[in-house]
Design a protein around this motif. Structure first.
Motif, PDB file in Angstrom:
ATOM      1  N   HIS A 120     -28.188 -30.057  14.119  1.00  0.00           N
ATOM      2  CA  HIS A 120     -26.933 -29.403  13.926  1.00  0.00           C
ATOM      3  C   HIS A 120     -25.929 -30.576  13.159  1.00  0.00           C
ATOM      4  O   HIS A 120     -24.964 -30.057  12.731  1.00  0.00           O
TER       5      HIS A 120
ATOM      6  N   GLN B  49     -23.836 -23.565  20.232  1.00  0.00           N
ATOM      7  CA  GLN B  49     -23.424 -22.948  18.858  1.00  0.00           C
ATOM      8  C   GLN B  49     -22.280 -23.397  18.673  1.00  0.00           C
ATOM      9  O   GLN B  49     -21.358 -23.900  19.265  1.00  0.00           O
ATOM     10  N   TYR B  50     -21.647 -23.261  17.252  1.00  0.00           N
ATOM     11  CA  TYR B  50     -20.491 -23.963  16.634  1.00  0.00           C
ATOM     12  C   TYR B  50     -19.958 -22.697  15.834  1.00  0.00           C
ATOM     13  O   TYR B  50     -20.617 -22.277  14.940  1.00  0.00           O
TER      14      TYR B  50
ATOM     15  N   LEU C 112     -23.568 -22.590  12.179  1.00  0.00           N
ATOM     16  CA  LEU C 112     -24.985 -23.035  11.949  1.00  0.00           C
ATOM     17  C   LEU C 112     -25.849 -22.219  10.929  1.00  0.00           C
ATOM     18  O   LEU C 112     -26.543 -22.493  10.300  1.00  0.00           O
TER      19      LEU C 112
END
Length: 362
Positions: free
Chosen positions: A266, A349-350, A360
């Motif tokens: 990531h 998650q971002y 992502l």
């Protein structure tokens, strides 16, 4: 059965109130597609446009390639199951199931055959002589489904059919409807506000919010690869946690009183957010309790302990940000304790703070 296509479908009510905007959805032949979202998101309106119970303001509705915008509901070869069952109280179960076929002047022998076949599938043969008032909620729902089955429609439409049932019966009926889909090999479109129903029943989910489609995909794809913060928070129970963290120039993510490092996979996607805040998303089941403070941990204070038997839900405050963790039942957690949880950074998650879109999948 049938393929259903919604091309740029929109619905605008008087006063320029937009209930549905630019919906593009394909329901393949024999799919079980669930429209899910909060109340007022436009999912039932979309279903009613497919049924012909709402006029389509813009766009095209195709069933098996034929334009249906102006085709009356009775000529669309669809069957709809409503939330309130919509059974005739003065008719027996048999008469309720047979009524639509009688209107179409189907021969009596064929009606009898279809009603008994549907009643056998739904295990309601012994109730055929009863009136709806003598049935339980689950039995009435089966009658409503049976009334749809006897018509041999191209498409089955379900508008929140389980919302009036108690929790235990809802679980049972979810399984029965999933089994029914496999047995009939039918095209089904199902509307619900309950994401658990969507996750457990659908072959494909359509997530809606404020009249717009947010994401379409298989349940696990939406769970693991949400397109935006709304989808991430709506799919999953308890919902995903969101913490506002700063992306340091070192690549680390800094909270109020902790620092964690993203997974190597990531790191590249987060580079453009250096020195900026970002929404960090982590699901309750991806937080692991650790008894000693270590690197990559989030310290938090317990505010509520919810023992559920197989596991425990802990409601926490990480600094001034709320969080939920799902963990094993054998720990002796107490309200007020400060505990440490290590997030599974591979599952993190971002989301962009401005657009709320996934970083992502950008």
């Amino acid at each position: 059965m049938a393929k259903v296509e919604l091309k740029n479908i929109g619905k605008t009510y008087e006063g320029n109130v937009k209930a549905v905007e630019n919906a593009n959805i394909i329901v393949e032949d024999k799919e079980f597609v669930v429209f899910v979202g909060p109340s007022g998101c436009g999912k039932s309106t979309t279903l009613r446009m497919v049924a012909g119970l709402e006029d389509i303001t813009e766009g095209e509705l195709l069933i098996d390639g034929e334009r249906m915008n102006d085709v009356p509901p009775k000529d669309r070869n669809i069957a709809m199951v409503f939330q309130n069952y919509a059974l005739y109280p003065h008719m027996s179960v048999y008469e309720n199931m047979a009524f639509g076929l009688k209107i179409k002047k189907v021969p009596k022998a064929e009606i009898d055959k279809r009603v008994h076949e549907a009643a056998k599938i739904l295990d309601i043969e012994k109730f055929l002589d009863r009136k709806p008032r003598a049935l339980s909620g689950g039995q009435r729902q089966r009658v409503a489904v049976g009334r749809a089955i006897v018509r041999n429609p191209k498409v089955f439409l379900f508008d929140e059919p389980l919302s009036n049932l108690d929790a235990k019966l809802r679980v049972q009926m979810r399984a029965e409807l999933s089994d029914l889909h496999l047995r009939l090999n039918a095209t089904m479109i199902y509307v619900t506000h309950d994401q658990v129903e969507a996750m457990t029943m659908a072959s494909k989910i359509v997530v809606m919010k404020d009249g717009k489609v947010q994401q379409i995909g298989a349940p696990l794809h939406l769970y693991n690869h949400p397109a935006n913060k709304f989808v991430a928070g709506f799919i999953g129970s308890p919902p995903m946690n969101f913490l506002t963290l700063k992306v340091e120039t070192s690549g680390a993510l800094k909270g109020e009183n902790f620092e964690i490092r993203p997974a190597a996979a990531h790191g590249e996607a987060l580079k453009k957010y250096q020195d900026k805040d970002i929404f960090f998303g982590i699901r309750p089941e991806d937080l692991s309790y650790t008894e000693s403070p270590e690197d990559n941990n989030i310290p938090a204070r317990i505010t509520v302990v919810e023992p559920l038997g197989a596991d425990i839900h802990l409601w926490l405050m990480a600094g001034n940000q709320p969080m939920v963790a799902r963990t094993e039942p054998h720990y002796n957690f107490k309200v007020g304790d400060t505990v440490n949880f290590r997030p599974n950074m591979d599952k993190a998650q971002y989301f962009d703070r401005e657009t709320e879109l996934s970083v992502l999948d950008a």
